[in-house]
Design a protein around this motif. Structure first.
Motif, PDB file in Angstrom:
ATOM      1  N   VAL A   1      85.695  19.597  50.467  1.00 51.00           N
ATOM      2  CA  VAL A   1      84.254  19.512  50.198  1.00 51.00           C
ATOM      3  C   VAL A   1      84.037  19.620  48.692  1.00 51.00           C
ATOM      4  N   ILE A   2      83.323  18.656  48.142  1.00 58.08           N
ATOM      5  CA  ILE A   2      82.994  18.666  46.707  1.00 58.08           C
ATOM      6  C   ILE A   2      81.794  19.601  46.514  1.00 58.08           C
ATOM      7  N   ASN A   3      82.005  20.684  45.784  1.00 60.29           N
ATOM      8  CA  ASN A   3      80.947  21.655  45.525  1.00 60.29           C
ATOM      9  C   ASN A   3      80.122  21.180  44.322  1.00 60.29           C
ATOM     10  N   PRO A   4      78.812  20.944  44.514  1.00 58.09           N
ATOM     11  CA  PRO A   4      78.003  20.431  43.401  1.00 58.09           C
ATOM     12  C   PRO A   4      77.954  21.361  42.193  1.00 58.09           C
ATOM     13  N   LYS A   5      78.160  22.668  42.410  1.00 60.44           N
ATOM     14  CA  LYS A   5      78.110  23.620  41.289  1.00 60.44           C
ATOM     15  C   LYS A   5      79.246  23.387  40.303  1.00 60.44           C
ATOM     16  N   LYS A   6      80.345  22.771  40.752  1.00 59.20           N
ATOM     17  CA  LYS A   6      81.486  22.536  39.867  1.00 59.20           C
ATOM     18  C   LYS A   6      81.328  21.285  38.992  1.00 59.20           C
ATOM     19  N   LYS A   7      80.291  20.488  39.264  1.00 59.13           N
ATOM     20  CA  LYS A   7      79.988  19.289  38.455  1.00 59.13           C
ATOM     21  C   LYS A   7      81.166  18.317  38.399  1.00 59.13           C
ATOM     22  N   LEU A   8      81.912  18.197  39.500  1.00 58.20           N
ATOM     23  CA  LEU A   8      83.075  17.299  39.517  1.00 58.20           C
ATOM     24  C   LEU A   8      82.661  15.828  39.459  1.00 58.20           C
TER      25      LEU A   8
ATOM     26  N   ALA B   1      73.646  18.312  51.896  1.00 57.53           N
ATOM     27  CA  ALA B   1      72.510  18.801  51.109  1.00 57.53           C
ATOM     28  C   ALA B   1      71.206  18.371  51.759  1.00 57.53           C
ATOM     29  N   LYS B   2      70.224  19.253  51.701  1.00 63.36           N
ATOM     30  CA  LYS B   2      68.909  18.934  52.233  1.00 63.36           C
ATOM     31  C   LYS B   2      68.110  18.247  51.124  1.00 63.36           C
ATOM     32  N   MET B   3      67.576  17.068  51.440  1.00 62.81           N
ATOM     33  CA  MET B   3      66.777  16.325  50.464  1.00 62.81           C
ATOM     34  C   MET B   3      65.382  16.142  51.051  1.00 62.81           C
ATOM     35  N   ARG B   4      64.434  16.851  50.465  1.00 71.26           N
ATOM     36  CA  ARG B   4      63.051  16.829  50.942  1.00 71.26           C
ATOM     37  C   ARG B   4      62.990  17.134  52.436  1.00 71.26           C
ATOM     38  N   GLY B   5      63.751  18.154  52.858  1.00 73.72           N
ATOM     39  CA  GLY B   5      63.673  18.646  54.228  1.00 73.72           C
ATOM     40  C   GLY B   5      64.596  17.971  55.232  1.00 73.72           C
TER      41      GLY B   5
END
Length: 172
Positions: free
Chosen positions: A126-133, A77-81
């Motif tokens: 890969v843990i997908n953040p959209k799945k809220k695991l 994930a990109k965090m502040r660029g």
């Protein structure tokens, strides 16, 4: 519905690939006051760049050459660029005013996988953040009264001992 492979599998701590790492270098994030950009050796061919929100809690000199516990299989994930390729697990009080990275036991080899008795599944690639695991796991991640990091009372275990943080904390 959904048709996704493994969607009915139980969500427990075994879906995470949690390993021992060592912060080789930590620097202040150029675009965010609360973040560090760290290069962390997790026993792979090259260090991983991981962003952590620890700048308000841990002095930069205390981040250098520090052994930590890292979740590796989060979606980059990109965090502040700047890209982040994992997450440093920390103990935190409820108010989130005290935060400190979990510590693996002395002598734990870099890249060693954290084990949990009774939870023997394989990590998801890969843990997908959209799945809220992660959010499903967080309520059961904490440190006990002696500071040992646990998931549902099963300690974060390595060959040389258990991972610790400050007592009676949340693990995030």
């Amino acid at each position: 519905k959904g048709g996704e492979k493994g969607s009915s599998a139980p969500v427990d701590i075994s879906i995470l690939d949690i390993r021992v790492g060592k912060i080789l270098r930590a620097e202040a994030h150029p675009e965010a006051d609360g973040l560090y950009v760290s290069q962390i050796d997790v026993g792979e061919a090259a260090p991983r760049q991981i962003i952590s929100g620890l700048r308000k809690f841990v002095a930069i000199e205390d981040m250098q050459d520090r052994n930590v516990v890292v979740v590796l299989n989060l979606k980059p994930a990109k965090m502040r660029g700047i890209m982040s390729n994992g997450m440093v697990l920390c103990a935190s009080n409820e108010e989130h005013t005290k935060v400190d990275p979990l510590r693996p036991p002395a002598g734990a080899p870099l890249g060693e996988k954290v084990q949990f008795e009774g939870f023997d599944g394989e990590p998801i690639e890969v843990i997908n953040p959209k799945k809220k695991l992660l959010e499903k796991l967080f309520p059961d991640l904490k440190t006990d009264a002696s500071g040992v990091a646990v998931y549902k009372n099963s300690a974060f275990t390595l060959g040389s001992g258990t991972c610790v943080g400050f007592p009676s904390a949340l693990v995030r």
